[in-house]
Design a protein around this motif. Structure first.
Motif, short mmCIF file in Angstrom:
data_model
loop_
_atom_site.label_atom_id
_atom_site.label_comp_id
_atom_site.label_asym_id
_atom_site.label_seq_id
_atom_site.Cartn_x
_atom_site.Cartn_y
_atom_site.Cartn_z
N ARG A 105 36.90 10.49 -43.14
CA ARG A 105 36.12 10.11 -44.48
C ARG A 105 37.20 9.53 -45.34
O ARG A 105 36.80 9.11 -46.57
CB ARG A 105 35.26 10.96 -45.00
N ALA A 143 39.13 7.81 -47.97
CA ALA A 143 38.36 6.40 -48.57
C ALA A 143 39.36 5.27 -48.57
O ALA A 143 38.77 4.28 -48.30
CB ALA A 143 38.28 6.53 -50.12
N ALA A 177 30.33 9.85 -52.79
CA ALA A 177 31.65 9.42 -52.03
C ALA A 177 31.29 9.31 -50.49
O ALA A 177 29.97 9.68 -50.25
CB ALA A 177 32.68 10.64 -52.02
N VAL A 178 31.60 8.52 -49.87
CA VAL A 178 32.97 7.61 -49.57
C VAL A 178 32.52 6.31 -49.59
O VAL A 178 31.58 6.05 -48.60
CB VAL A 178 33.73 8.13 -48.63
N ALA A 181 35.69 9.98 -58.07
CA ALA A 181 34.47 10.36 -57.62
C ALA A 181 34.29 9.77 -56.24
O ALA A 181 33.45 10.19 -55.18
CB ALA A 181 33.46 9.84 -58.62
N GLN A 182 34.71 8.26 -56.03
CA GLN A 182 34.38 7.74 -54.81
C GLN A 182 35.25 8.29 -53.75
O GLN A 182 34.93 8.17 -52.51
CB GLN A 182 34.89 5.99 -54.90
N ALA A 183 36.54 8.70 -54.05
CA ALA A 183 37.29 9.57 -53.06
C ALA A 183 36.80 10.87 -52.40
O ALA A 183 36.90 11.17 -51.61
CB ALA A 183 38.74 9.61 -53.54
N GLY A 184 35.73 11.32 -53.39
CA GLY A 184 35.10 12.67 -52.60
C GLY A 184 35.57 13.84 -53.12
O GLY A 184 34.84 15.01 -53.07
N GLU A 185 36.72 13.80 -53.94
CA GLU A 185 37.21 15.28 -54.57
C GLU A 185 37.78 14.91 -55.60
O GLU A 185 38.63 13.87 -55.89
CB GLU A 185 37.92 16.04 -53.54
N PHE A 190 39.56 16.49 -44.55
CA PHE A 190 39.00 15.77 -45.60
C PHE A 190 38.21 16.82 -46.69
O PHE A 190 38.72 16.62 -47.80
CB PHE A 190 37.67 14.70 -45.18
N ASN A 191 37.56 17.93 -46.11
CA ASN A 191 36.90 18.55 -46.94
C ASN A 191 38.00 19.89 -47.62
O ASN A 191 38.33 20.96 -47.13
CB ASN A 191 35.74 19.48 -46.12
N GLY A 192 38.63 19.35 -48.67
CA GLY A 192 39.65 20.22 -49.36
C GLY A 192 40.70 19.57 -49.61
O GLY A 192 41.61 19.97 -50.65
N HIS A 224 40.28 17.17 -56.69
CA HIS A 224 41.88 17.95 -56.88
C HIS A 224 42.62 16.76 -56.46
O HIS A 224 42.72 16.04 -55.68
CB HIS A 224 41.74 18.78 -55.60
N LYS A 233 38.81 24.68 -52.83
CA LYS A 233 38.69 23.15 -52.61
C LYS A 233 37.87 22.68 -51.97
O LYS A 233 37.56 21.23 -52.06
CB LYS A 233 40.29 22.57 -52.47
N ASP A 244 47.12 19.86 -58.62
CA ASP A 244 46.18 20.66 -58.45
C ASP A 244 46.67 21.65 -57.04
O ASP A 244 45.75 22.77 -56.95
CB ASP A 244 44.64 20.31 -58.27
N TYR A 245 47.48 21.37 -56.42
CA TYR A 245 47.76 21.81 -55.22
C TYR A 245 49.05 22.56 -55.53
O TYR A 245 50.20 22.12 -56.12
CB TYR A 245 47.98 21.06 -54.17
#
Lengths: 343, 343, 343
Positions: free
Chosen positions: C42, C44, B22-23, C187-191, C258-260, C193, B3, C197-198
């Protein structure tokens, strides 16, 4: 023609001269938050808009020392760029609180000049005023610095040394319009000690300590647009150390003094101050205070207290000078100010 | 499926592709104060709402370079996470000032692709645009980076190298609506030198220096939500050093250039820029400028000046390249930009 | 009488006692910007007023953890000044978002007391509540700390250990009024998922790392007006190290996640947390997460996800405890919380 600012030398000052300092500065929520990040500042009047309103003010003002730093910072390029030493402060008064959105300017009037006997330097006395966007004076203070001469053969000006009050008369202190401590919330302010609980001569060890960091003192000093090279450039001094702006130590000591003086809310007068020894990154600063005087005021529930605030780099509290009358090596700051407290 | 963001590789870019980054980010009084804490920024138009209003703007905008950093920072996860090198900038224009309360987004269009002869990397050219909450483009610039391929056997795309202007035509520079320098206050701005006082070819040594600190460059880079690991993680490079974001050096040099270029108020064009050598904590940065060109503008009292801004880690000013044509080891930054000054 | 705060000792607490903590604090744009400078935050909803509005909120709130730190910081002088150890957190809930201009206060109720068998210390359980200027509770949590006795001969109070929920029931989580993720912009939120999906049991290595700096952790901790000496005074511990505030590690790990977990937008519940090992400047912090549970909510498009967030000082991800059941030496933090995601 060189376009960079060489700073003024001793012979560039004339008695009565008024210097308008650049750059105007609008302050706000960002400066307030940074002040809380850079100093352990907790005085409730500056932390909470609600507490300030309950005390008769429209909102929490910018910390009084932050206002001082902004006004002071602007004078550096014109007054202390070629200074050899920052000799003293006096006759300081805070006249109007500074609020978010205010824009501050500074100007200085030369009120004294005295060439030193070595012929290489002289002492310049300036009275600096900070004004807001409504041309109201928000604070004023006198400062004297030793400045190099450009040309040692330049003739000495007639020596004029201003007579400065050793202590501001409490009658001359200006209390912010509307300030009222009659419904003061001691629990929210953090301590129960009121004006009546402090005795002249009483000393307070503020206990807490803060270790100085390069990034912190540089960010603080830059925030006030103070441009003195010695604070930022590690290659400037032969020893590779960055000298810490004296005002950083003032703000740090004042914030530490919350622990024991939480109700000494507003600074309204600066009687004098000396940076007894230089401060550098890595030192741990502690602070102690001494009650020098007390006075009543005309504002409801508000008393004035005169405090000595001493910052040290360790050493026992309450020791200031050695047998020779000189500041002990561990003393960084000796400040004499008037604050307002609930009676 | 993992992810976390692996970043894009060379074969993930296609000509004409538009990447929405983003963001989104709302900026305001906090970012402005932090900019003043992190850089010795003193240009009056960005320091004082009153000065900005006297110049025809509604308030002091966010520093042009802060706007650039916010727009740039968003592109990092999509453009430069797997970049081997940041090769250059060009065709940059500031189109609308950014004010407190504005929310910025970024998008990039792929305008060029060229695989390198080694087959392992390629150069990606993107035109990045920053937009505000009204979908107005606030700035745009082109950047090209060398990016690794995921699969060295992936076929090379057709090579397309965009033709970029070496210098922005001054006619294409956009002057903020209402900007008017006819009543410009040189005393408050800090220097008397106006557009007419600068000559093409003139060089200025900005004299002051700032020693770099880990905490400062990391806070600055984080503030722009730039996520490149190499700036924050001391275990990322074999030498244990954190590479400083090139934009930190740009902002530092620009702020230092106040001393000699206090009236070069607004940056409106970025002609090109190169990070000549990497910067690390502990170095002391100095800066010098060269006047490359001048142009008139249609706005009242406003002239344009093209400047080369060079940041160094010491060494003599005004020396840029060695006999081999390469940047000298002490040069950190070589930036070419257009600014607006009072005529 | 000494005027500084000696802190409370074990025998100073009584069951049912409510302590109103000083100092009220108004938060705003400055705290928001500093949070982005101090942490790689980050998400959003906290970065963009526009994104927050599109999600049904009036503006971007202060980061949930910043609200927690402000509420927590106030309790330190009353609860943990003489603490030997911070034993745990639980039953935490965020009840109202905090917006720019809000003023926060804290109070704590003593809900449990148990003297230790050595007779020198005891465990104090408090339920702390943060309230805003409208007396609305913005968050609450339980914390238990081991506190020294002033007098080892003081009688032990009747032991009362509160029964705390190991996990907050998702039905008890409070979703901010109006929150609506049906038009969520991934897209603006960055991911991409989403909640669906979790999978429970899934683990995520957040990959990025941040090296800790003295200036950064001190500025962060001061910003929340946390006064514990051990974070600021290098002379306090025999080893000369400043212990980093546990909350700094929480915020850092959350930001790294944030990354994931870019879409795990709002923290609404704190099930538990342990500071497994102390953190000091110079360490590089990484983070990983594990999905512990999922639940539906009544809000449109909003799901709840229960996450374990682990911060480490290196070492392999996903390893938490040794064969002896104790945390591995590289584990700094083990936090269990509920967040809200778009379904």
């Amino acid at each position: 023609m060189a376009k960079t600012n060489p700073g003024r030398f001793f012979e560039d000052y004339t008695l009565g001269q008024v210097i308008e300092h650049a750059v105007p500065r609008t302050v706000g929520a960002g400066e307030r938050a940074l002040y809380h990040a850079l100093y352990p500042a907790r005085h409730a009047l500056y932390s909470s808009d609600e507490f300030a309103r309950a005390s008769g003010l429209p909102a929490a003002p910018l910390d009084d020392l932050a206002a001082f730093h902004v006004v002071f910072g602007k004078t550096v390029p014109d007054v202390s760029l070629n200074a050899v030493a920052n000799l003293g402060y006096g006759e300081g008064r805070w006249l109007k609180p500074v609020y978010a959105g205010d824009t501050l300017r500074s100007s200085s009037e030369v009120i004294g000049l005295k060439q030193n006997s070595n012929g290489k330097t002289g002492v310049v006395y300036v009275r600096t005023r900070g004004t807001n966007q409504r041309d109201e004076v928000v604070m004023e203070y006198v400062r004297w610095v030793m400045v190099r001469k450009r040309d040692v053969d330049a003739p000495a000006p007639e020596a004029v040394v201003p007579e400065l009050a050793k202590v501001m008369d409490p009658k001359d202190l200006v209390i912010p319009e509307g300030l009222d401590f009659t419904n003061y919330d001691f629990a929210q302010a953090g301590e129960t000690h009121r004006w009546g609980d402090y005795e002249i001569g009483e000393t307070i060890d503020h206990v807490d300590g803060v270790t100085l960091e390069e990034a912190e003192h540089m960010m603080a000093t830059r925030l006030w647009q103070n441009t003195a090279k010695v604070h930022f450039d590690a290659t400037f001094r032969p020893d590779g150390q960055r000298l810490i702006y004296g005002g950083h130590i003032i703000s740090l000591a004042r914030a530490l003094s919350f622990n024991g003086l939480a109700n000494a809310q507003m600074i309204v007068g600066l009687n004098g101050g000396a940076h007894a020894n230089p401060a550098f990154s890595g030192l741990t600063v502690k602070a102690w205070s001494e009650v020098l005087d007390k006075a009543e005021t005309s504002a409801p529930g508000v008393g004035a207290i005169r405090l000595r605030l001493v910052a040290t780099r360790g050493g026992a509290p309450f020791e200031l000078r050695g047998d020779d009358g000189k500041y002990l090596p561990d003393v960084l700051l000796d400040l004499d100010y008037w604050a307002l407290m609930p009676v």
